[in-house]
Design a protein around this motif. Sequence first.
Motif, PDB file in Angstrom:
ATOM      1  N   LEU A  25     -14.369  -7.854 -43.299  1.00  0.00           N
ATOM      2  CA  LEU A  25     -13.076  -8.668 -42.883  1.00  0.00           C
ATOM      3  C   LEU A  25     -12.664  -9.406 -44.247  1.00  0.00           C
ATOM      4  O   LEU A  25     -11.461  -9.312 -44.448  1.00  0.00           O
ATOM      5  CB  LEU A  25     -13.338  -9.765 -42.000  1.00  0.00           C
ATOM      6  N   LEU A  26     -13.586  -9.613 -45.244  1.00  0.00           N
ATOM      7  CA  LEU A  26     -13.265 -10.525 -46.469  1.00  0.00           C
ATOM      8  C   LEU A  26     -13.661  -9.688 -47.454  1.00  0.00           C
ATOM      9  O   LEU A  26     -13.397 -10.411 -48.674  1.00  0.00           O
ATOM     10  CB  LEU A  26     -14.016 -11.973 -46.152  1.00  0.00           C
ATOM     11  N   GLY A  27     -14.404  -8.906 -47.590  1.00  0.00           N
ATOM     12  CA  GLY A  27     -14.708  -8.222 -48.838  1.00  0.00           C
ATOM     13  C   GLY A  27     -15.968  -8.935 -49.273  1.00  0.00           C
ATOM     14  O   GLY A  27     -16.159  -8.762 -50.751  1.00  0.00           O
ATOM     15  N   LYS A  28     -16.643  -9.727 -48.698  1.00  0.00           N
ATOM     16  CA  LYS A  28     -17.684 -10.513 -49.241  1.00  0.00           C
ATOM     17  C   LYS A  28     -18.957  -9.812 -49.439  1.00  0.00           C
ATOM     18  O   LYS A  28     -19.081  -8.833 -48.607  1.00  0.00           O
ATOM     19  CB  LYS A  28     -17.965 -11.891 -48.421  1.00  0.00           C
ATOM     20  N   PHE A  29     -19.816 -10.255 -50.130  1.00  0.00           N
ATOM     21  CA  PHE A  29     -21.222  -9.699 -50.154  1.00  0.00           C
ATOM     22  C   PHE A  29     -20.972  -8.045 -50.485  1.00  0.00           C
ATOM     23  O   PHE A  29     -21.615  -7.052 -50.055  1.00  0.00           O
ATOM     24  CB  PHE A  29     -21.955  -9.672 -48.851  1.00  0.00           C
ATOM     25  N   HIS A  30     -20.077  -7.842 -51.530  1.00  0.00           N
ATOM     26  CA  HIS A  30     -19.723  -6.632 -52.106  1.00  0.00           C
ATOM     27  C   HIS A  30     -19.235  -5.582 -51.093  1.00  0.00           C
ATOM     28  O   HIS A  30     -19.540  -4.376 -51.224  1.00  0.00           O
ATOM     29  CB  HIS A  30     -21.220  -5.933 -52.713  1.00  0.00           C
ATOM     30  N   GLY A  31     -18.703  -5.970 -50.051  1.00  0.00           N
ATOM     31  CA  GLY A  31     -18.001  -5.451 -49.029  1.00  0.00           C
ATOM     32  C   GLY A  31     -16.668  -4.661 -49.437  1.00  0.00           C
ATOM     33  O   GLY A  31     -16.149  -5.314 -50.444  1.00  0.00           O
ATOM     34  N   PRO A  32     -16.227  -3.749 -48.687  1.00  0.00           N
ATOM     35  CA  PRO A  32     -14.785  -3.329 -49.092  1.00  0.00           C
ATOM     36  C   PRO A  32     -13.517  -4.072 -48.686  1.00  0.00           C
ATOM     37  O   PRO A  32     -12.440  -3.717 -48.854  1.00  0.00           O
ATOM     38  CB  PRO A  32     -14.963  -1.991 -48.265  1.00  0.00           C
ATOM     39  N   GLY A  33     -13.792  -5.015 -47.861  1.00  0.00           N
ATOM     40  CA  GLY A  33     -12.602  -5.756 -47.306  1.00  0.00           C
ATOM     41  C   GLY A  33     -12.018  -4.965 -46.076  1.00  0.00           C
ATOM     42  O   GLY A  33     -12.529  -3.990 -45.809  1.00  0.00           O
ATOM     43  N   LEU A  34     -10.950  -5.403 -45.264  1.00  0.00           N
ATOM     44  CA  LEU A  34     -10.378  -4.896 -44.276  1.00  0.00           C
ATOM     45  C   LEU A  34      -9.773  -3.636 -44.719  1.00  0.00           C
ATOM     46  O   LEU A  34      -9.882  -2.615 -44.114  1.00  0.00           O
ATOM     47  CB  LEU A  34      -9.614  -5.908 -43.458  1.00  0.00           C
ATOM     48  N   ASP A  35      -9.135  -3.678 -45.525  1.00  0.00           N
ATOM     49  CA  ASP A  35      -8.270  -2.227 -46.199  1.00  0.00           C
ATOM     50  C   ASP A  35      -9.139  -1.180 -46.337  1.00  0.00           C
ATOM     51  O   ASP A  35      -9.004  -0.267 -45.976  1.00  0.00           O
ATOM     52  CB  ASP A  35      -7.290  -2.589 -47.321  1.00  0.00           C
ATOM     53  N   GLY A  36     -10.228  -1.450 -47.202  1.00  0.00           N
ATOM     54  CA  GLY A  36     -11.190  -0.418 -47.461  1.00  0.00           C
ATOM     55  C   GLY A  36     -11.965  -0.066 -46.269  1.00  0.00           C
ATOM     56  O   GLY A  36     -12.330   1.023 -45.994  1.00  0.00           O
ATOM     57  N   ALA A  37     -12.340  -0.953 -45.406  1.00  0.00           N
ATOM     58  CA  ALA A  37     -13.118  -0.580 -44.075  1.00  0.00           C
ATOM     59  C   ALA A  37     -12.298   0.230 -43.223  1.00  0.00           C
ATOM     60  O   ALA A  37     -12.703   1.005 -42.765  1.00  0.00           O
ATOM     61  CB  ALA A  37     -13.536  -1.966 -43.318  1.00  0.00           C
ATOM     62  N   GLY A  38     -11.177  -0.218 -43.291  1.00  0.00           N
ATOM     63  CA  GLY A  38      -9.969   0.632 -42.259  1.00  0.00           C
ATOM     64  C   GLY A  38      -9.892   1.894 -42.988  1.00  0.00           C
ATOM     65  O   GLY A  38      -9.930   2.917 -42.163  1.00  0.00           O
ATOM     66  N   ALA A  39      -9.765   2.085 -44.020  1.00  0.00           N
ATOM     67  CA  ALA A  39      -9.650   3.687 -44.734  1.00  0.00           C
ATOM     68  C   ALA A  39     -10.859   4.279 -44.253  1.00  0.00           C
ATOM     69  O   ALA A  39     -10.736   5.613 -43.968  1.00  0.00           O
ATOM     70  CB  ALA A  39      -9.456   3.438 -46.222  1.00  0.00           C
ATOM     71  N   LEU A  40     -12.066   3.880 -44.427  1.00  0.00           N
ATOM     72  CA  LEU A  40     -13.229   4.457 -44.176  1.00  0.00           C
ATOM     73  C   LEU A  40     -13.194   4.862 -42.807  1.00  0.00           C
ATOM     74  O   LEU A  40     -13.722   5.763 -42.217  1.00  0.00           O
ATOM     75  CB  LEU A  40     -14.325   3.520 -44.269  1.00  0.00           C
ATOM     76  N   PHE A  41     -12.879   3.973 -41.869  1.00  0.00           N
ATOM     77  CA  PHE A  41     -12.773   4.178 -40.525  1.00  0.00           C
ATOM     78  C   PHE A  41     -11.981   5.246 -39.989  1.00  0.00           C
ATOM     79  O   PHE A  41     -12.337   6.070 -39.240  1.00  0.00           O
ATOM     80  CB  PHE A  41     -12.512   2.950 -39.438  1.00  0.00           C
ATOM     81  N   GLU A  42     -10.614   5.436 -40.855  1.00  0.00           N
ATOM     82  CA  GLU A  42      -9.808   6.267 -40.702  1.00  0.00           C
ATOM     83  C   GLU A  42     -10.160   7.428 -40.910  1.00  0.00           C
ATOM     84  O   GLU A  42     -10.071   8.658 -40.300  1.00  0.00           O
ATOM     85  CB  GLU A  42      -8.631   5.826 -41.226  1.00  0.00           C
TER      86      GLU A  42
END
Length: 171
Positions: A25-42
């Motif tokens: 959701l937020l890109g915290k803890f070295h995460g991709p954030g919602l846009d990055g996660a969304g692209a990965l899901f897609e």
Amino acid sequence: MRDVALLGARLLLGGYMGIHASQKLLGKFHGPGLDGAGALFEKNGLAPGRQMATAAAATEIAGGVLTVTGVAYPAGPLAIAGAMSVAAAHNRAGGLMAIRGGIELPVAYSTLALTLAAAGPGKYTIGPSLPGKLTALGALAGGAVAGALIARMVTAKPPAVEEPAPAPAEP
């Protein structure tokens, strides 16, 4: 002692689900954030990606909060097990170990969640458990959703790779 151990396991799993969701959701803890996660899901056949990533994060947050508090037991651990089953299917190409992007971590989370669901919350909770019939119905529905998402991922065609435009010919 058993109740303290169950509380510790619930705190650990629920806490990590909050961290895991905040990566999406937020890109915290070295995460991709919602846009990055969304692209990965897609990319993995779960479209629309941004909405699917939001739903996954919401499931992880709700599952984590319900697990930590013991409210509506075993809905929290079952939600986590479902989300992590889909995550394991996503990581299947990485093999067994997390160092290579494999299934190790989601399988460990799923196993802990299912163990907690089977063992019960212990006496340190702040709310009531679900009735047996509602638990069975929820587990069946959640399992069907997780299974459908896994099937969708496994059978998805990889996205087409865009070819670069040819360079203009020199005069």
